[in-house]
Design a protein around this motif. Structure first.
Motif, PDB file in Angstrom:
ATOM      1  N   UNK A 389       0.768  -1.184   0.026  1.00  0.00           N
ATOM      2  CA  UNK A 389       0.106  -0.133   0.027  1.00  0.00           C
ATOM      3  C   UNK A 389       0.869   1.245  -0.164  1.00  0.00           C
ATOM      4  N   UNK A 390       1.777   1.244   0.776  1.00  0.00           N
ATOM      5  CA  UNK A 390       3.008   2.514   0.682  1.00  0.00           C
ATOM      6  C   UNK A 390       3.411   2.700  -0.487  1.00  0.00           C
ATOM      7  N   UNK A 391       3.930   1.663  -1.222  1.00  0.00           N
ATOM      8  CA  UNK A 391       4.638   1.604  -2.324  1.00  0.00           C
ATOM      9  C   UNK A 391       3.767   2.121  -3.554  1.00  0.00           C
ATOM     10  N   UNK A 392       2.433   1.693  -3.317  1.00  0.00           N
ATOM     11  CA  UNK A 392       1.354   2.424  -4.370  1.00  0.00           C
ATOM     12  C   UNK A 392       1.111   3.726  -4.219  1.00  0.00           C
ATOM     13  N   UNK A 393       1.338   4.065  -3.032  1.00  0.00           N
ATOM     14  CA  UNK A 393       0.975   5.573  -2.789  1.00  0.00           C
ATOM     15  C   UNK A 393       2.398   6.512  -3.066  1.00  0.00           C
ATOM     16  N   UNK A 394       3.486   5.818  -2.876  1.00  0.00           N
ATOM     17  CA  UNK A 394       4.628   6.692  -2.786  1.00  0.00           C
ATOM     18  C   UNK A 394       5.489   6.584  -3.863  1.00  0.00           C
ATOM     19  N   UNK A 395       5.194   5.571  -4.815  1.00  0.00           N
ATOM     20  CA  UNK A 395       6.233   5.599  -6.232  1.00  0.00           C
ATOM     21  C   UNK A 395       6.051   6.743  -7.139  1.00  0.00           C
ATOM     22  N   UNK A 396       4.564   6.941  -7.240  1.00  0.00           N
ATOM     23  CA  UNK A 396       4.485   8.237  -8.334  1.00  0.00           C
ATOM     24  C   UNK A 396       5.107   9.469  -7.742  1.00  0.00           C
ATOM     25  N   UNK A 397       5.052   9.800  -6.279  1.00  0.00           N
ATOM     26  CA  UNK A 397       5.852  10.714  -5.767  1.00  0.00           C
ATOM     27  C   UNK A 397       7.116  10.734  -5.871  1.00  0.00           C
ATOM     28  N   UNK A 398       7.663   9.406  -5.688  1.00  0.00           N
ATOM     29  CA  UNK A 398       9.245   9.473  -5.882  1.00  0.00           C
ATOM     30  C   UNK A 398       9.561   9.726  -7.085  1.00  0.00           C
ATOM     31  N   UNK A 399       8.839   9.339  -8.105  1.00  0.00           N
ATOM     32  CA  UNK A 399       9.470   9.820  -9.560  1.00  0.00           C
ATOM     33  C   UNK A 399       9.232  11.234  -9.901  1.00  0.00           C
TER      34      UNK A 399
END
Length: 593
Positions: A389-399
């Protein structure tokens, strides 16, 4: 350009002191026997040597040379072929790859540090092993055993490279309308026909074979994205003994002449009934590609982080050495005709902005890497699901956030150089040009923002935001400190504001179809600045306990105070824009523009 020095102390600090990644590794059956702090440090020390001594010294010349195209053949900068050979021989192409095929099998939290070093050294060069790593992951997760045995060992060893062929002349983000076709041949092969554009490393002279992963449609495929299949299409067919065979019907039609990443070949690839083999299930190609997208999005974000670090190092050295103007009385050297740039308030503002964003970005990329590791290696299904769930949320932010702030940092660096930052010889303008593409490819940052707000937050009715908010609130409750009470209050207020505007957006989106699209970018930046604030407080608290033994951490504490004083307040304008919604954007009729 200053000699690049990998920030090894800070990498070790975030890995082991802030996130205690070794504790996670020891809980994993796959990692416990192969990875500990000493091993991780030894790997990163060697990676630093590769980046500093092999890759970085030729980056400027490689940018000047660029790639050349002649009769379908692409020639890379003179130093690249030998450097890639040495990189491959050292095992660095397969750092995250499955050990069954000769890879190191490094966790992402650790490999993220290596990727940053490579991107700081030369983004253009880093794309050749980087895309290969993504192709390796896709094949390992989805290909048949025959395909794995045919390609993976050669790719992991860096003898062959890989590409991802998605985009077509008429279809960028909208992959559902691709035209590339795959005709079944009655055995297990297909003939692939179509044209793909913007293919990084589609043709080059670094290795003997290039393995293309191609999205195409079967004759009876459903319309849209549900009808896309994935195929492996090698430049040269592979003989039964694993050697390179005859040329496949795939060719490079041209290369792009680009603003930056001049050493990276960006190709138009033509598939003229080229022989290929399906990876995974029919009409499930996009899903197969997206299993690696979380890793790729973080990888692109790290490109922005890497160039930002290089920009900071360059600008800091210049600001210390360049004697120009007089400082205020408090900073003036009365025995000198002029003072270093570093004494001037505006120079310090830019340097500290760069430092706070870059060190915050390193913590953020490591944190996202840790979530990816927990999703893959977690000791329980509960841990894996929470990390997912954290990955789904944070990966677009990371990019998006890492590349947006990365460009900001490279521009600040150029500004500190003044006129010298605008001319090519100093190399500073190269960092800006190389960083700019990272905001565009692998899904533009606007698309990332729509993914975050539209698909993830509004699409889940706010549920996917809850683990992020819960972790920060738990930290505030458990770690609150009198010394940092002001900053803890700022963070608490920011989280409350995030929850409030999220509820507002979800409510408005029910009646305003333009709501999400109109505020998505501001929302992503809001999440980014809040995430950095959380991580800066974590780093500051740890640094306070370690600074006696490691005096350099005193700077970490001071930078945390700068971040809360100068950077987190940016969210006020973001919140104001979000609260405006779509209203001001849609006052104009089309003819008013």
């Amino acid at each position: 350009m200053a000699d690049y020095r990998a920030p090894r102390d800070d990498m070790d600090f975030v890995l082991h002191d802030v996130f205690n990644v070794t504790a996670d590794w020891q809980k994993s059956d796959m990692l416990a026997d192969m990875m500990d702090q000493d091993t991780a440090s030894a790997i990163l020390d060697e990676a630093a040597k590769v980046a500093e001594q092999l890759i970085a010294p030729v980056s400027r010349q490689a940018d000047e040379e660029g790639v050349t195209f002649n009769g379908g053949e692409v020639t890379t900068p003179a130093a690249y072929k030998e450097n890639f050979r040495q990189l491959a021989e050292g095992g660095w192409v397969g750092v995250t790859a499955n050990p069954d095929f000769g890879g190191m099998g490094l966790p992402k939290s650790l490999s993220a540090q290596y990727e940053e070093m490579l991107c700081s050294a030369d983004v253009a060069f880093s794309l050749y092993p980087g895309l290969t790593s993504g192709a390796i992951m896709t094949l390992d997760l989805h290909a048949s055993e025959d395909i794995k045995q045919t390609y993976l060992e050669k790719m992991v060893q860096g003898e062959w490279t890989g590409t991802m062929c998605l985009t077509e002349p008429h279809a960028g983000t909208d992959l559902g309308i691709i035209k590339t076709k795959a005709e079944p041949q009655g055995d297990d092969s297909y003939l692939i026909s179509g044209t793909k554009i913007f293919i990084t490393g589609g043709e080059h002279d670094l290795v003997d074979n290039i393995v293309h992963l191609v999205l195409a449609k079967l004759p009876d495929a459903p319309a849209g994205t549900k009808g896309i299949s994935l195929f492996v299409v090698p430049k040269y067919l592979v003989n039964e003994d694993g050697s390179v065979g005859e040329r496949n019907a795939v060719s490079c039609g041209s290369i792009e002449h680009k603003m930056g990443i001049h050493g990276s070949a960006t190709c138009v690839m033509n598939f003229d009934a080229a022989r290929g083999w399906m990876v995974g299930e029919p009409n499930r190609g996009l899903a197969a590609m997206f299993t690696m997208m979380n890793y790729e999005r973080l990888g692109v974000g790290i490109q922005g982080l890497g160039t930002a670090e290089r920009s900071y190092q360059n600008a800091l050295e210049y600001a210390k050495d360049r004697i120009q103007g007089r400082g205020a009385k408090a900073t003036r050297d009365m025995n000198a005709a002029a003072d270093p740039l570093l004494v001037h308030g505006d120079i310090r503002r830019m340097l500290l902005t760069m430092k706070s964003l870059t060190e915050g970005g390193r913590a953020f990329s490591t944190w996202v890497g840790q979530q990816l590791d927990r999703a893959k290696y977690g000791e329980s299904e509960e841990v894996k699901q929470r990390a997912d769930a954290m990955v789904a949320l944070l990966t677009p932010v990371a990019k998006a956030f890492l590349t947006d702030t990365g460009l900001e940092s490279t521009i600040h660096g150029q500004q500190i150089f003044g006129g010298h930052g605008y001319v090519r010889e100093w190399g500073q303008e190269q960092l800006i040009r190389d960083t700019r593409i990272a905001q565009i490819y692998e899904g533009t940052n606007g698309i990332q923002a729509l993914d975050l707000l539209g698909r993830k937050v509004v699409g889940s009715n706010g549920q996917l935001l809850h683990p992020f908010v819960a972790e920060i609130r738990e930290f505030i409750e458990q770690a609150s400190s009198d010394v940092w009470s002001t900053q803890f209050n700022q963070l608490a207020n920011a989280i409350s504001d995030l929850e409030r505007v999220t509820s507002q957006i979800i409510e408005r989106a029910q009646s305003d179809e333009n709501q999400v699209n109109s505020v998505a970018v501001e929302y992503l930046h809001l999440v980014g600045y809040i995430a950095y604030a959380y991580l800066w407080l974590r780093m500051a608290l740890v640094a306070e306990t370690k600074q006696d033994e490691r005096p350099y951490l005193a700077s970490k504490i001071k930078t945390a105070r700068f971040y809360f004083a100068r950077m987190l307040p940016r969210i006020a304008s973001l919140i104001s824009a979000i609260e405006d919604g779509s209203e001001s954007l849609y006052l104009h009729d089309d003819e008013d523009f």
